[in-house]
Design an enzyme around this catalytic site. Structure first.
Site, PDB file in Angstrom:
ATOM      1  CG  ASP A  79      -0.808  -4.527   9.841  1.00 24.23           C
ATOM      2  OD1 ASP A  79       0.060  -4.511   8.951  1.00 24.23           O
ATOM      3  OD2 ASP A  79      -1.984  -4.877   9.620  1.00 24.23           O
ATOM      4  CB  SER A  80      -1.232  -0.818   7.168  1.00 20.89           C
ATOM      5  OG  SER A  80      -1.656  -2.106   6.786  1.00 20.89           O
ATOM      6  CE1 TYR A  96       1.002   2.412   6.623  1.00 17.49           C
ATOM      7  CE2 TYR A  96       2.611   0.876   7.507  1.00 17.49           C
ATOM      8  CZ  TYR A  96       1.837   1.998   7.650  1.00 17.49           C
ATOM      9  OH  TYR A  96       1.891   2.712   8.820  1.00 17.49           O
ATOM     10  N   GLY A  97       0.763  -1.442   1.168  1.00 20.13           N
ATOM     11  CA  GLY A  97       1.266  -2.250   0.041  1.00 20.13           C
ATOM     12  C   GLY A  97       1.622  -1.475  -1.223  1.00 20.13           C
ATOM     13  CB  CYS A 148       3.139  -4.454   8.755  1.00 18.41           C
ATOM     14  SG  CYS A 148       2.798  -3.829   7.115  1.00 18.41           S
ATOM     15  CG  ASN A 149       4.758  -9.996   5.765  1.00 15.06           C
ATOM     16  OD1 ASN A 149       5.635 -10.830   5.659  1.00 15.06           O
ATOM     17  ND2 ASN A 149       3.689 -10.174   6.511  1.00 15.06           N
ATOM     18  CD  GLU A 193      -7.791  -3.429   7.507  1.00 10.77           C
ATOM     19  OE1 GLU A 193      -8.605  -2.739   8.171  1.00 10.77           O
ATOM     20  OE2 GLU A 193      -6.729  -3.860   7.991  1.00 10.77           O
ATOM     21  CB  CYS A 199       0.278 -10.044   3.564  1.00 14.91           C
ATOM     22  SG  CYS A 199      -0.839  -8.708   4.055  1.00 14.91           S
ATOM     23  CB  THR A 200       0.273  -9.541   9.372  1.00 14.01           C
ATOM     24  OG1 THR A 200       0.133  -8.168   8.993  1.00 14.01           O
ATOM     25  CG2 THR A 200       1.712  -9.838   9.726  1.00 14.01           C
ATOM     26  CG  HIS A 201      -4.337  -7.561   6.308  1.00 13.77           C
ATOM     27  ND1 HIS A 201      -3.262  -6.754   6.559  1.00 13.77           N
ATOM     28  CD2 HIS A 201      -5.434  -6.831   6.604  1.00 13.77           C
ATOM     29  CE1 HIS A 201      -3.703  -5.576   6.991  1.00 13.77           C
ATOM     30  NE2 HIS A 201      -5.010  -5.593   7.024  1.00 13.77           N
TER      31      HIS A 201
HETATM   32  N1  DGL Z   1      -0.648  -6.339   6.824  1.00 11.11           N
HETATM   33  C1  DGL Z   1       0.266  -5.753   5.952  1.00 11.11           C
HETATM   34  C2  DGL Z   1       1.363  -6.677   5.494  1.00 11.11           C
HETATM   35  O1  DGL Z   1       1.718  -7.543   6.192  1.00 11.11           O
HETATM   36  C3  DGL Z   1      -0.070  -4.806   4.905  1.00 11.11           C
HETATM   37  C4  DGL Z   1      -1.329  -4.537   4.265  1.00 11.11           C
HETATM   38  C5  DGL Z   1      -1.251  -3.216   3.551  1.00 11.11           C
HETATM   39  O2  DGL Z   1      -1.297  -2.209   4.257  1.00 11.11           O
HETATM   40  O3  DGL Z   1      -1.127  -3.190   2.314  1.00 11.11           O
HETATM   41  O4  DGL Z   1       1.896  -6.559   4.444  1.00 11.11           O
END
Ligand code: DGL
Length: 276
Positions: free
Chosen positions: A11-12, A43-44, A74-75, A153, A185-187
């Site tokens: 993931d990021s 990453y978003g 990571c989505n 985060e 989003c996995t967060h």
């Molecule tokens: N956890 C990530 C996701 O599932 C991304 C968060 C990010 O880096 O913006 O999208």
């Protein structure tokens, strides 16, 4: 193929740990190798081409380890091009988008589903495409919630600020009277309490982490790769592209166990692992 090898996830940042946690629960014999691209988080907001380039670099590093499967936890990275990543390896490779959609379709009663994710995920239309393919008659409402990943985060999950941000982002979805909400989003499963409170008890939250772990188990079973004999001792290794200390602290808190992380400098030919 050796079932004793590890399952790799990346993931990021810490978001993919929600999938790790579910793998610990649903596949307790498995070893895990985790990579958090913390130096290049988030990453978003990034263009898909750039995210794909990062993913290829991470894949090169992970594929050089003793692994039997790879999960794009990571989505945003999944949305940027799962089909491109599949061309790079013959190992089972799973993304986090389809499992969440399938679970939502199985649970919605009114056929009114919402999805929240990063800007990159929502704008890619990746969820919409899977919905159109699997259930064209369903209504899907999307909403980008870019600040959620920063709240997670920075360990600001249970704060009045998080609650306020959630109210603003989620109000359009509340108006649509959805009955199911995919945490795309996995967060976001880490903010599930706040999201549930704002959406109300009648809305079911779907965690892509839970569904992805379930799908990983099915894949491992189907391919005869499930590790039934592994122990939980030193089962996981954690790598990050940014400083190891901050990640280590937050990851230990989120996983509920003390972990050690190593910083990796990704380089095509010779990745350097800092041992401190
Ligand atoms: N956890 C990530 C996701 O599932 C991304 C968060 C990010 O880096 O913006 O999208």
């Amino acid at each position: 193929m050796d079932s004793n090898k590890a399952i790799a996830l990346f993931d990021s940042g810490v978001g993919g740990l929600t999938v790790v946690k579910e793998i610990y629960r649903q596949l307790p014999g498995e070893k895990i190798i985790y990579f958090g691209d913390t130096a290049r988080f988030p990453y978003g907001p990034r263009p898909h081409e750039q995210v794909r380039r990062f993913v290829f670099e991470i894949m090169d590093f992970l594929l050089a380890q003793e692994i039997k499967a790879l999960i794009i936890a990571c989505n945003s990275a999944t949305a940027a091009g799962l089909e491109y990543y599949r061309e790079r390896t013959d190992l089972p490779l799973l993304g986090v988008i389809e499992p969440g959609v399938r679970a939502a379709l199985a649970r919605t009663k009114k056929g009114k589903v919402g999805v929240i994710g990063t800007q990159g995920t929502i704008e890619s239309g990746a969820y919409l495409n899977v919905f159109r393919r699997l259930a064209p008659e369903m209504e899907l409402y999307s909403q980008a919630c870019p600040l959620f990943v920063l709240l997670v985060e920075n360990d600001l999950i249970n704060t009045p600020e998080a609650r306020r941000v959630a109210e603003v982002y989620l109000s359009p979805l509340k108006e649509k009277k959805i009955d199911t909400l995919i945490l795309g989003c996995t967060h976001y499963p880490l903010m599930a309490d706040v999201i549930q409170e704002v959406m109300g008890p009648e809305v079911q939250l779907i965690s892509s982490a839970e569904e992805t772990a379930r799908e990983t188990r099915e894949t491992m079973e189907r391919q005869g790769l499930l590790n039934l004999s592994g122990t939980s001792d030193s089962r996981s290794r954690f790598f990050v592209s940014g400083p190891a200390g901050a990640f280590q602290e937050l990851a230990s808190k989120l996983l509920g166990e003390s972990i050690k992380a190593y910083q990796v400098v990704l380089d095509h030919n010779n990745p350097l692992i800092r041992q401190e």
